[in-house]
Design a protein around this motif. Structure first.
Motif, PDB file in Angstrom:
ATOM      1  N   ASN A   1     -53.930  -6.373  58.186  1.00 32.18           N
ATOM      2  CA  ASN A   1     -54.202  -6.005  56.852  1.00 32.18           C
ATOM      3  C   ASN A   1     -53.832  -6.610  55.773  1.00 32.18           C
ATOM      4  OD1 ASN A   1     -55.705  -3.731  58.046  1.00 32.18           O
ATOM      5  ND2 ASN A   1     -53.699  -2.311  58.402  1.00 32.18           N
ATOM      6  N   GLU A   2     -52.481  -6.961  55.687  1.00 31.51           N
ATOM      7  CA  GLU A   2     -51.824  -7.893  54.593  1.00 31.51           C
ATOM      8  C   GLU A   2     -52.514  -8.980  54.371  1.00 31.51           C
ATOM      9  OE1 GLU A   2     -47.395  -5.958  55.310  1.00 31.51           O
ATOM     10  OE2 GLU A   2     -48.144  -7.660  56.353  1.00 31.51           O
ATOM     11  N   ILE A   3     -53.208  -9.628  55.497  1.00 32.86           N
ATOM     12  CA  ILE A   3     -54.148 -10.910  55.200  1.00 32.86           C
ATOM     13  C   ILE A   3     -55.118 -10.721  54.633  1.00 32.86           C
ATOM     14  CG2 ILE A   3     -55.123 -12.892  56.215  1.00 32.86           C
ATOM     15  CD1 ILE A   3     -52.223 -13.227  56.776  1.00 32.86           C
ATOM     16  N   LYS A   4     -55.876  -9.509  54.832  1.00 33.97           N
ATOM     17  CA  LYS A   4     -57.022  -9.206  54.129  1.00 33.97           C
ATOM     18  C   LYS A   4     -56.851  -9.001  52.772  1.00 33.97           C
ATOM     19  CE  LYS A   4     -59.116  -7.358  58.401  1.00 33.97           C
ATOM     20  NZ  LYS A   4     -59.561  -5.954  59.358  1.00 33.97           N
ATOM     21  N   LYS A   5     -55.712  -8.382  52.454  1.00 34.54           N
ATOM     22  CA  LYS A   5     -55.431  -8.098  50.998  1.00 34.54           C
ATOM     23  C   LYS A   5     -55.387  -9.277  50.463  1.00 34.54           C
ATOM     24  CE  LYS A   5     -52.713  -3.562  51.295  1.00 34.54           C
ATOM     25  NZ  LYS A   5     -51.330  -2.989  50.863  1.00 34.54           N
ATOM     26  N   LEU A   6     -54.990 -10.410  50.810  1.00 30.32           N
ATOM     27  CA  LEU A   6     -54.564 -11.660  50.254  1.00 30.32           C
ATOM     28  C   LEU A   6     -55.898 -12.407  50.035  1.00 30.32           C
ATOM     29  CD1 LEU A   6     -51.448 -13.498  51.945  1.00 30.32           C
ATOM     30  CD2 LEU A   6     -51.659 -12.743  49.497  1.00 30.32           C
ATOM     31  N   GLU A   7     -56.862 -12.114  51.266  1.00 33.00           N
ATOM     32  CA  GLU A   7     -58.027 -12.750  51.311  1.00 33.00           C
ATOM     33  C   GLU A   7     -58.879 -12.066  50.287  1.00 33.00           C
ATOM     34  OE1 GLU A   7     -58.743 -14.110  55.751  1.00 33.00           O
ATOM     35  OE2 GLU A   7     -59.280 -12.030  55.245  1.00 33.00           O
ATOM     36  N   ASN A   8     -58.960 -10.892  49.764  1.00 28.07           N
ATOM     37  CA  ASN A   8     -59.550 -10.289  48.806  1.00 28.07           C
ATOM     38  C   ASN A   8     -58.985  -9.960  47.509  1.00 28.07           C
ATOM     39  OD1 ASN A   8     -61.742  -9.878  50.699  1.00 28.07           O
ATOM     40  ND2 ASN A   8     -60.679  -8.219  51.680  1.00 28.07           N
ATOM     41  N   ALA A   9     -58.007 -10.696  47.211  1.00 27.08           N
ATOM     42  CA  ALA A   9     -57.106 -10.572  45.952  1.00 27.08           C
ATOM     43  C   ALA A   9     -57.824 -10.590  44.688  1.00 27.08           C
ATOM     44  CB  ALA A   9     -55.759 -11.258  46.074  1.00 27.08           C
ATOM     45  N   ILE A  10     -57.799  -9.829  43.681  1.00 26.91           N
ATOM     46  CA  ILE A  10     -58.753 -10.105  42.440  1.00 26.91           C
ATOM     47  C   ILE A  10     -57.876 -10.099  41.218  1.00 26.91           C
ATOM     48  CG2 ILE A  10     -60.972  -9.332  43.458  1.00 26.91           C
ATOM     49  CD1 ILE A  10     -60.244  -6.729  42.167  1.00 26.91           C
ATOM     50  N   ASP A  11     -58.236 -10.564  40.076  1.00 23.57           N
ATOM     51  CA  ASP A  11     -57.219 -10.323  38.872  1.00 23.57           C
ATOM     52  C   ASP A  11     -56.291 -11.317  38.824  1.00 23.57           C
ATOM     53  OD1 ASP A  11     -59.464  -8.560  37.852  1.00 23.57           O
ATOM     54  OD2 ASP A  11     -58.203  -6.667  38.603  1.00 23.57           O
ATOM     55  N   LEU A  12     -56.385 -12.414  39.573  1.00 25.51           N
ATOM     56  CA  LEU A  12     -55.164 -13.204  39.598  1.00 25.51           C
ATOM     57  C   LEU A  12     -55.455 -14.434  38.654  1.00 25.51           C
ATOM     58  CD1 LEU A  12     -54.846 -13.882  43.401  1.00 25.51           C
ATOM     59  CD2 LEU A  12     -53.833 -12.189  42.206  1.00 25.51           C
ATOM     60  N   THR A  13     -54.399 -15.235  38.295  1.00 24.77           N
ATOM     61  CA  THR A  13     -54.382 -16.146  37.363  1.00 24.77           C
ATOM     62  C   THR A  13     -55.015 -17.372  38.105  1.00 24.77           C
ATOM     63  OG1 THR A  13     -52.107 -16.971  37.768  1.00 24.77           O
ATOM     64  CG2 THR A  13     -52.562 -15.346  36.143  1.00 24.77           C
ATOM     65  N   GLU A  14     -55.391 -18.239  37.631  1.00 23.13           N
ATOM     66  CA  GLU A  14     -55.850 -19.508  38.149  1.00 23.13           C
ATOM     67  C   GLU A  14     -54.712 -20.445  39.034  1.00 23.13           C
ATOM     68  OE1 GLU A  14     -57.498 -23.912  37.127  1.00 23.13           O
ATOM     69  OE2 GLU A  14     -57.354 -22.647  35.553  1.00 23.13           O
ATOM     70  N   ALA A  15     -53.427 -19.966  38.541  1.00 18.29           N
ATOM     71  CA  ALA A  15     -52.440 -20.751  39.413  1.00 18.29           C
ATOM     72  C   ALA A  15     -52.161 -19.728  40.565  1.00 18.29           C
ATOM     73  CB  ALA A  15     -51.141 -21.000  38.573  1.00 18.29           C
ATOM     74  N   GLN A  16     -52.120 -18.696  40.438  1.00 19.25           N
ATOM     75  CA  GLN A  16     -52.038 -17.606  41.441  1.00 19.25           C
ATOM     76  C   GLN A  16     -53.097 -17.773  42.433  1.00 19.25           C
ATOM     77  OE1 GLN A  16     -51.620 -13.929  39.424  1.00 19.25           O
ATOM     78  NE2 GLN A  16     -49.527 -14.324  38.888  1.00 19.25           N
ATOM     79  N   GLN A  17     -54.262 -17.863  42.105  1.00 17.20           N
ATOM     80  CA  GLN A  17     -55.542 -18.142  42.982  1.00 17.20           C
ATOM     81  C   GLN A  17     -55.369 -19.292  43.920  1.00 17.20           C
ATOM     82  OE1 GLN A  17     -58.354 -15.444  43.629  1.00 17.20           O
ATOM     83  NE2 GLN A  17     -57.814 -16.635  45.455  1.00 17.20           N
ATOM     84  N   LYS A  18     -54.992 -20.380  43.233  1.00 18.82           N
ATOM     85  CA  LYS A  18     -54.861 -21.833  44.058  1.00 18.82           C
ATOM     86  C   LYS A  18     -53.573 -21.652  44.943  1.00 18.82           C
ATOM     87  CE  LYS A  18     -55.603 -25.459  41.756  1.00 18.82           C
ATOM     88  NZ  LYS A  18     -55.465 -26.865  40.628  1.00 18.82           N
ATOM     89  N   ALA A  19     -52.467 -20.921  44.692  1.00 15.16           N
ATOM     90  CA  ALA A  19     -51.482 -20.703  45.396  1.00 15.16           C
ATOM     91  C   ALA A  19     -51.953 -20.048  46.641  1.00 15.16           C
ATOM     92  CB  ALA A  19     -50.375 -20.018  44.562  1.00 15.16           C
ATOM     93  N   VAL A  20     -52.643 -18.933  46.627  1.00 16.81           N
ATOM     94  CA  VAL A  20     -52.995 -18.155  47.518  1.00 16.81           C
ATOM     95  C   VAL A  20     -53.961 -18.959  48.565  1.00 16.81           C
ATOM     96  CG1 VAL A  20     -54.883 -16.026  48.385  1.00 16.81           C
ATOM     97  CG2 VAL A  20     -53.131 -15.826  46.608  1.00 16.81           C
ATOM     98  N   HIS A  21     -54.977 -19.827  47.912  1.00 12.62           N
ATOM     99  CA  HIS A  21     -55.947 -20.815  48.655  1.00 12.62           C
ATOM    100  C   HIS A  21     -54.862 -21.591  49.484  1.00 12.62           C
ATOM    101  CE1 HIS A  21     -59.637 -20.070  45.665  1.00 12.62           C
ATOM    102  NE2 HIS A  21     -59.551 -18.960  46.634  1.00 12.62           N
ATOM    103  N   ILE A  22     -53.919 -22.274  49.217  1.00 10.63           N
ATOM    104  CA  ILE A  22     -53.020 -23.109  49.694  1.00 10.63           C
ATOM    105  C   ILE A  22     -52.478 -22.676  50.933  1.00 10.63           C
ATOM    106  CG2 ILE A  22     -51.350 -24.580  49.734  1.00 10.63           C
ATOM    107  CD1 ILE A  22     -52.394 -25.489  46.858  1.00 10.63           C
ATOM    108  N   TRP A  23     -52.183 -21.102  50.657  1.00 10.16           N
ATOM    109  CA  TRP A  23     -51.435 -20.347  51.818  1.00 10.16           C
ATOM    110  C   TRP A  23     -52.558 -19.784  52.909  1.00 10.16           C
ATOM    111  CZ3 TRP A  23     -51.485 -16.073  54.493  1.00 10.16           C
ATOM    112  CH2 TRP A  23     -50.424 -15.242  54.882  1.00 10.16           C
TER     113      TRP A  23
END
Length: 402
Positions: free
Chosen positions: A217-239
């Motif tokens: 469930n926590e992985i899915k939250k990361l996969e579907n996260a919205i309203d992130l800054t560009e730097a935050q989104q890129k960090a999530v993608h690398i993770w």
């Protein structure tokens, strides 16, 4: 007359390098003095007894060897002029007794070996630990005779109580000291007589660490996260890329190139142990990769731009840059999990723990060993034990559900 020569010995270390030693020969009997230096066989000039010029540190090592051979020759001449007959072992013993053997001199050999093997992150970490040891001692020299169990136990107490270090961190300090002591023994610089580690002395026991990964469930939250800054989104993608490929390390993710992907597979060589692995590129991974394809310059271009402009042949620069990038990525990831209401610890390395947590006991241990790139299946068993709870849970339920 005894002879003294620099030689490359034939017992290689785990990195495939051979020790350089000073050989003293008399009456057809030889004895060896270690130098603390290791070398790949291709760099040794057997005819001239020196390091070939093609080695990046050839002049430094050769100057060091010249000094060591000269010191040994001086002692040999003194022994030969002695009226009493001197065996080769006696000559070696007299050379070893010429001065007090300093622990930190051997520590510098260890650090040089790390630098020569391009273990820059480990070099920086262990250099800092040795500085902390000197701070505790309040001096810059320490003979091996002084390095005894009472001193080590005082140092252990100092780290735990004065410096508030964790038990696992304290163990890392002791392991470093033991490694340097063992180096001195293996190079015949000191003998094992006063060895301070082992039963009845200082025993190093690695405390069990708690590895907690994210659940589905926590992985899915990361996969579907919205309203992130560009730097935050890129960090999530690398993770997520790390997670989708069985927790490959951040240093390897940052160096991924488009040319590493062929026929729906990722083929990469792990930086930590140079193991080559081929993994299927999942649809989820492809979705993320496609978002960065528009920035692609060539097939040899990096997928993520953090290391662009960095000389990828300069391992020291890469190590320093990767540490800085990882700290920034971790900072962004913590902000993301705070937004998502995830209270667990978050870092790039948690991607690896999360893969272990979700795989649990669903995947055969031999396959997990391959996915994790572990050299020993025992390492995999010990690692995965952090995430397998079903048998214990079932046993507990049988008792309490009366």
């Amino acid at each position: 007359m005894a002879t003294v020569k620099a030689v490359l010995r034939r017992k290689k270390n785990p990195e495939g390098k051979y020790p350089i030693a000073i050989r003293i020969t008399k009456d057809r009997k030889s004895s060896y003095l270690g130098t603390g230096q290791y070398l790949e066989e291709k760099y040794w000039d057997e005819k001239n007894r020196c390091v070939r010029k093609s080695h990046p540190y050839a002049s430094i090592i050769n100057n060091f060897l010249v000094t060591k051979v000269a010191e040994a020759n001086k002692k040999v001449f003194e022994a030969e002029n002695n009226e009493d007959y001197q065996t080769v072992k006696a000559i070696k013993k007299s050379i070893k007794k010429t001065k007090k053997i300093d622990f930190f001199a051997i520590a510098n050999m260890h650090l040089d070996n790390l630098k020569n093997r391009e273990k820059h992150h480990q070099y920086d970490t262990e250099l800092g630990r040795l500085k902390k040891f000197k701070d505790f001692l309040k001096k810059n020299e320490l003979s091996f005779n002084e390095l005894n169990p009472p001193l080590l136990k005082k140092f252990e107490t100092y780290l735990l109580h004065d410096k508030k270090r964790s038990p696992r961190t304290v163990v890392n300090y002791l392991i470093l000291i033991r490694t340097i002591y063992n180096l001195a023994i293996s190079e015949s610089i000191i003998d094992r007589g006063r060895y301070p580690f082992g039963k009845g002395k200082v025993q190093i026991k690695i405390p069990e660490s708690q590895k907690i990964g994210f659940n589905s469930n926590e992985i899915k939250k990361l996969e579907n996260a919205i309203d992130l800054t560009e730097a935050q989104q890129k960090a999530v993608h690398i993770w997520l890329i790390s997670f989708y490929f069985a927790g490959i390390r951040v240093g390897d993710v940052l160096k991924l190139k488009w040319s590493d992907f062929n026929d729906g597979r990722l083929m990469y060589r792990m930086n930590k142990n140079s193991k080559l692995l081929s993994l299927k590129t999942s649809e989820k991974a492809n979705v993320i990769l496609e978002r960065y394809r528009q920035d692609k310059l060539t097939d040899d271009d990096l997928i993520f731009d953090y290391l662009r402009g960095t000389d990828l042949r300069d391992s020291q620069e890469i190590s320093v840059r990767t540490q800085t990038i990882t700290r920034n990525l971790n900072r962004h990831l913590k902000k993301v999990t705070a937004k998502l209401g995830i209270s667990k610890k978050m870092s790039m390395h948690i991607a690896r723990h999360s893969f272990g947590n979700i795989s649990g006991d669903k995947i055969p241990i031999q396959m997990l060993q391959k996915l994790y790139r572990h050299s020993s299946v025992t390492t995999t068993i010990n690692y995965q034990a952090n995430f397998i709870h079903q048998d214990a849970d079932d046993a507990l339920e049988k008792v309490i559900n009366l």
